[in-house]
Design a protein around this motif. Structure first.
Motif, PDB file in Angstrom:
ATOM      1  N   PHE A 115       0.804  -1.216   0.000  1.00  0.00           N
ATOM      2  CA  PHE A 115       0.000   0.000   0.000  1.00  0.00           C
ATOM      3  C   PHE A 115       0.840   1.271   0.000  1.00  0.00           C
ATOM      4  O   PHE A 115       0.320   2.364   0.190  1.00  0.00           O
ATOM      5  N   ALA A 116       2.152   1.131  -0.235  1.00  0.00           N
ATOM      6  CA  ALA A 116       3.029   2.299  -0.235  1.00  0.00           C
ATOM      7  C   ALA A 116       2.623   3.291  -1.325  1.00  0.00           C
ATOM      8  O   ALA A 116       2.578   4.495  -1.099  1.00  0.00           O
ATOM      9  N   GLY A 117       2.304   2.775  -2.506  1.00  0.00           N
ATOM     10  CA  GLY A 117       1.892   3.650  -3.611  1.00  0.00           C
ATOM     11  C   GLY A 117       0.574   4.346  -3.320  1.00  0.00           C
ATOM     12  O   GLY A 117       0.399   5.529  -3.618  1.00  0.00           O
ATOM     13  N   LEU A 118      -0.378   3.639  -2.732  1.00  0.00           N
ATOM     14  CA  LEU A 118      -1.675   4.241  -2.392  1.00  0.00           C
ATOM     15  C   LEU A 118      -1.521   5.321  -1.329  1.00  0.00           C
ATOM     16  O   LEU A 118      -2.193   6.359  -1.388  1.00  0.00           O
ATOM     17  N   ALA A 119      -0.639   5.071  -0.359  1.00  0.00           N
ATOM     18  CA  ALA A 119      -0.414   6.076   0.680  1.00  0.00           C
ATOM     19  C   ALA A 119       0.167   7.341   0.050  1.00  0.00           C
ATOM     20  O   ALA A 119      -0.223   8.461   0.406  1.00  0.00           O
ATOM     21  N   GLY A 120       1.085   7.169  -0.900  1.00  0.00           N
ATOM     22  CA  GLY A 120       1.664   8.318  -1.582  1.00  0.00           C
ATOM     23  C   GLY A 120       0.608   9.075  -2.374  1.00  0.00           C
ATOM     24  O   GLY A 120       0.577  10.315  -2.381  1.00  0.00           O
ATOM     25  N   LEU A 121      -0.289   8.361  -3.054  1.00  0.00           N
ATOM     26  CA  LEU A 121      -1.381   8.976  -3.811  1.00  0.00           C
ATOM     27  C   LEU A 121      -2.324   9.731  -2.874  1.00  0.00           C
ATOM     28  O   LEU A 121      -2.735  10.858  -3.149  1.00  0.00           O
ATOM     29  N   ARG A 122      -2.638   9.083  -1.722  1.00  0.00           N
ATOM     30  CA  ARG A 122      -3.526   9.726  -0.741  1.00  0.00           C
ATOM     31  C   ARG A 122      -2.905  11.032  -0.255  1.00  0.00           C
ATOM     32  O   ARG A 122      -3.576  12.065  -0.177  1.00  0.00           O
ATOM     33  N   ASP A 123      -1.603  11.016   0.053  1.00  0.00           N
ATOM     34  CA  ASP A 123      -0.932  12.203   0.538  1.00  0.00           C
ATOM     35  C   ASP A 123      -0.931  13.303  -0.533  1.00  0.00           C
ATOM     36  O   ASP A 123      -1.113  14.480  -0.223  1.00  0.00           O
ATOM     37  N   ALA A 124      -0.731  12.918  -1.798  1.00  0.00           N
ATOM     38  CA  ALA A 124      -0.733  13.895  -2.903  1.00  0.00           C
ATOM     39  C   ALA A 124      -2.125  14.512  -3.054  1.00  0.00           C
ATOM     40  O   ALA A 124      -2.251  15.716  -3.310  1.00  0.00           O
ATOM     41  N   LEU A 125      -3.199  13.706  -2.917  1.00  0.00           N
ATOM     42  CA  LEU A 125      -4.560  14.228  -3.034  1.00  0.00           C
ATOM     43  C   LEU A 125      -4.875  15.196  -1.895  1.00  0.00           C
ATOM     44  O   LEU A 125      -5.575  16.192  -2.087  1.00  0.00           O
ATOM     45  N   LYS A 126      -4.385  14.894  -0.702  1.00  0.00           N
ATOM     46  CA  LYS A 126      -4.627  15.783   0.439  1.00  0.00           C
ATOM     47  C   LYS A 126      -3.964  17.138   0.232  1.00  0.00           C
ATOM     48  O   LYS A 126      -4.512  18.160   0.628  1.00  0.00           O
ATOM     49  N   LYS A 127      -2.794  17.139  -0.420  1.00  0.00           N
ATOM     50  CA  LYS A 127      -2.095  18.401  -0.682  1.00  0.00           C
ATOM     51  C   LYS A 127      -2.899  19.256  -1.657  1.00  0.00           C
ATOM     52  O   LYS A 127      -2.890  20.476  -1.566  1.00  0.00           O
ATOM     53  N   ASP A 128      -3.582  18.589  -2.612  1.00  0.00           N
ATOM     54  CA  ASP A 128      -4.345  19.315  -3.621  1.00  0.00           C
ATOM     55  C   ASP A 128      -5.599  19.958  -3.038  1.00  0.00           C
ATOM     56  O   ASP A 128      -6.134  20.891  -3.609  1.00  0.00           O
ATOM     57  N   GLU A 129      -6.096  19.458  -1.942  1.00  0.00           N
ATOM     58  CA  GLU A 129      -7.361  19.976  -1.377  1.00  0.00           C
ATOM     59  C   GLU A 129      -7.249  21.321  -0.801  1.00  0.00           C
ATOM     60  O   GLU A 129      -6.431  21.952  -0.390  1.00  0.00           O
TER      61      GLU A 129
END
Length: 178
Positions: free
Chosen positions: A164-178
């Protein structure tokens, strides 16, 4: 070496144990060391007895002691280990080899077919081979992380392989965009 220590079953007393005390010569130690791929072998001893079990079977009980030197699996430096283990073998007169291909012998099975002789020296070498550490490691020796990749590319790390390392990175990137 083994011919000198073989005990002829027909000559063993039925009503008393037959003791043995093996302490191989330097030449024998060197031969065993080479056969087992050891860097060193010292203080090898095998002391015990063979005694009748019932009318036709025999039991060998002994204590194996040795100091072995093996290469460390990480650094190849010498690693010294002291081995002191009990050894038991039961020699059965009515031994039958299992015929079924899927038959498995339990790992702790100490039974063997009874032949005309019982050889404590062979049992000693076999028991020593089984008692050797499979992966001797020098104190503090650890495998470090090694990264391999093509020139010019970033190497994959252990963290990258986690599911889930890639998903965690994607989640963190989406949070930055908000």
């Amino acid at each position: 070496m083994s011919n000198l220590t073989s005990l002829r079953v027909a000559d063993l007393p039925q009503n008393a144990p037959t003791p043995f005390d093996l302490r191989p010569s330097a030449a024998s130690l060197d031969e065993i060391r080479q056969d087992l791929g050891l860097l060193g072998l010292r203080k090898l001893s095998f002391v015990g007895e063979v005694r009748a079990q019932g009318k036709r079977d025999w039991v060998l009980n002994g204590k194996l002691g040795a100091t072995v030197i093996q290469p460390c699996v990480v650094t190849l430096d010498p690693v010294t280990t002291r081995i002191d283990v009990p050894v038991r073998r039961t020699f059965l007169s009515d031994w039958t080899d299992p015929d079924e291909p899927e038959f498995e012998i339990p790992e702790d099975d100490e039974s063997e077919p009874l032949g005309p002789e019982i050889d404590p020296a062979l049992v000693m070498v076999e028991a020593l081979a089984l008692a050797l550490p499979q992966y001797p490691r020098k104190d503090g020796a650890e495998l470090g992380q090694v990264d391999y990749t093509e020139p010019g590319k970033q190497a994959m790390t252990d963290e990258d392989v986690k599911p889930f390392a890639g998903l965690a990175g994607l989640r963190d990137a989406l949070k930055k965009d908000e």
